[in-house]
Write a protein that holds these residues in place. Structure first.
Motif, PDB file in Angstrom:
ATOM      1  N   GLU A 135       0.825  -1.191   0.000  1.00 29.31           N
ATOM      2  CA  GLU A 135       0.000   0.000   0.000  1.00 29.31           C
ATOM      3  C   GLU A 135       0.869   1.254   0.000  1.00 29.31           C
ATOM      4  O   GLU A 135       1.956   1.269   0.594  1.00 29.31           O
ATOM      5  N   VAL A 136       0.356   2.288  -0.648  1.00 28.23           N
ATOM      6  CA  VAL A 136       1.065   3.563  -0.746  1.00 28.23           C
ATOM      7  C   VAL A 136       0.110   4.660  -0.291  1.00 28.23           C
ATOM      8  O   VAL A 136      -1.040   4.705  -0.740  1.00 28.23           O
ATOM      9  N   THR A 137       0.591   5.529   0.588  1.00 24.83           N
ATOM     10  CA  THR A 137      -0.251   6.634   1.046  1.00 24.83           C
ATOM     11  C   THR A 137      -0.008   7.885   0.197  1.00 24.83           C
ATOM     12  O   THR A 137       1.033   8.015  -0.458  1.00 24.83           O
ATOM     13  N   LEU A 138      -0.956   8.793   0.255  1.00 20.13           N
ATOM     14  CA  LEU A 138      -0.787  10.088  -0.412  1.00 20.13           C
ATOM     15  C   LEU A 138       0.441  10.798   0.143  1.00 20.13           C
ATOM     16  O   LEU A 138       1.177  11.431  -0.615  1.00 20.13           O
ATOM     17  N   ARG A 139       0.690  10.696   1.426  1.00 16.67           N
ATOM     18  CA  ARG A 139       1.881  11.302   2.031  1.00 16.67           C
ATOM     19  C   ARG A 139       3.137  10.805   1.311  1.00 16.67           C
ATOM     20  O   ARG A 139       3.999  11.584   0.923  1.00 16.67           O
ATOM     21  N   TRP A 140       3.236   9.490   1.120  1.00 15.24           N
ATOM     22  CA  TRP A 140       4.403   8.917   0.443  1.00 15.24           C
ATOM     23  C   TRP A 140       4.487   9.433  -0.988  1.00 15.24           C
ATOM     24  O   TRP A 140       5.572   9.778  -1.461  1.00 15.24           O
ATOM     25  N   ILE A 141       3.359   9.483  -1.670  1.00 21.07           N
ATOM     26  CA  ILE A 141       3.342   9.965  -3.061  1.00 21.07           C
ATOM     27  C   ILE A 141       3.840  11.407  -3.128  1.00 21.07           C
ATOM     28  O   ILE A 141       4.676  11.736  -3.976  1.00 21.07           O
ATOM     29  N   LEU A 142       3.356  12.261  -2.235  1.00 21.69           N
ATOM     30  CA  LEU A 142       3.782  13.664  -2.249  1.00 21.69           C
ATOM     31  C   LEU A 142       5.279  13.791  -1.981  1.00 21.69           C
ATOM     32  O   LEU A 142       5.985  14.533  -2.686  1.00 21.69           O
ATOM     33  N   VAL A 143       5.771  13.071  -0.987  1.00 21.11           N
ATOM     34  CA  VAL A 143       7.210  13.120  -0.682  1.00 21.11           C
ATOM     35  C   VAL A 143       8.015  12.581  -1.866  1.00 21.11           C
ATOM     36  O   VAL A 143       9.023  13.168  -2.267  1.00 21.11           O
ATOM     37  N   HIS A 144       7.560  11.476  -2.426  1.00 22.93           N
ATOM     38  CA  HIS A 144       8.260  10.903  -3.580  1.00 22.93           C
ATOM     39  C   HIS A 144       8.269  11.871  -4.761  1.00 22.93           C
ATOM     40  O   HIS A 144       9.289  12.018  -5.443  1.00 22.93           O
ATOM     41  N   MET A 145       7.159  12.517  -5.024  1.00 13.19           N
ATOM     42  CA  MET A 145       7.090  13.459  -6.149  1.00 13.19           C
ATOM     43  C   MET A 145       8.034  14.638  -5.941  1.00 13.19           C
ATOM     44  O   MET A 145       8.686  15.099  -6.885  1.00 13.19           O
ATOM     45  N   ILE A 146       8.146  15.130  -4.719  1.00 10.06           N
ATOM     46  CA  ILE A 146       9.098  16.203  -4.424  1.00 10.06           C
ATOM     47  C   ILE A 146      10.509  15.715  -4.719  1.00 10.06           C
ATOM     48  O   ILE A 146      11.308  16.417  -5.356  1.00 10.06           O
ATOM     49  N   GLU A 147      10.821  14.510  -4.287  1.00  8.18           N
ATOM     50  CA  GLU A 147      12.147  13.927  -4.536  1.00  8.18           C
ATOM     51  C   GLU A 147      12.390  13.746  -6.029  1.00  8.18           C
ATOM     52  O   GLU A 147      13.475  14.046  -6.534  1.00  8.18           O
TER      53      GLU A 147
END
Length: 169
Positions: A135-147
């Motif tokens: 599972e992937v959270t929106l929090r992880w997606i946002l942090v990953h996208m910034i990276e």
């Protein structure tokens, strides 16, 4: 078109802060492309790499679509916007004859769709499609996208400096 880049706030709730940083990096990528003609945007970084400013814009359109529409919302796509099963790096490889204006419009559309997909969701929202079985959270997606943007904006810095000497943050 001139891109407005807004500095993220120094104090904000988590979602606002992450979203502001993501928007900052989205704007940074566009700033790195401003003022260049189509041929310069297609220009490769260094052989044998297929990396170009236009390729980065096309790639980030794909990334926006994947994380926000596919993983977060659960939409399924047989192929990418620019890549195919025959050319999985088509976002970078197929820039020589690409329609630059259409590709930038596609990028902007994917950003708007991504913003809409995440709007109003708490950061702990779990995406509808797992990534590699997890599972992937929106929090992880946002942090990953910034990276992801930060890394590629570093590439864009170097490509732009090689093209015309322009530097900046």
């Amino acid at each position: 078109m001139t891109t407005e880049r807004i500095d993220p706030p120094l104090a904000a709730d988590e979602t606002s802060m992450l979203t502001a940083w993501l928007d900052y990096h989205r704007a940074t990528l566009l700033l790195k492309t401003e003022g260049l003609g189509h041929d310069r945007l297609r220009e490769r970084s260094v052989p044998p790499s297929s990396l170009s400013l236009l390729g980065l814009v096309r790639h980030m359109a794909e990334v926006e679509r994947y994380w926000f529409l596919s993983v977060l919302q659960g939409q399924e796509f047989e192929e990418g916007i620019f890549w195919t099963k025959d050319d999985e790096d088509g976002d970078f490889n197929q820039v020589d004859t690409a329609d630059v204006e259409a590709d930038f419009a596609t990028y902007r559309t994917q950003v708007e769709l991504a913003r809409a997909a995440a709007a109003g969701l708490p950061p702990e929202t779990v995406g509808k499609r797992p990534r590699r079985g997890e599972e992937v959270t929106l929090r992880w997606i946002l942090v990953h996208m910034i990276e992801e943007y930060a890394r590629h904006n570093g590439h864009a810095d170097l490509i732009r400096e090689r093209i015309d000497g322009a530097t900046g943050e």
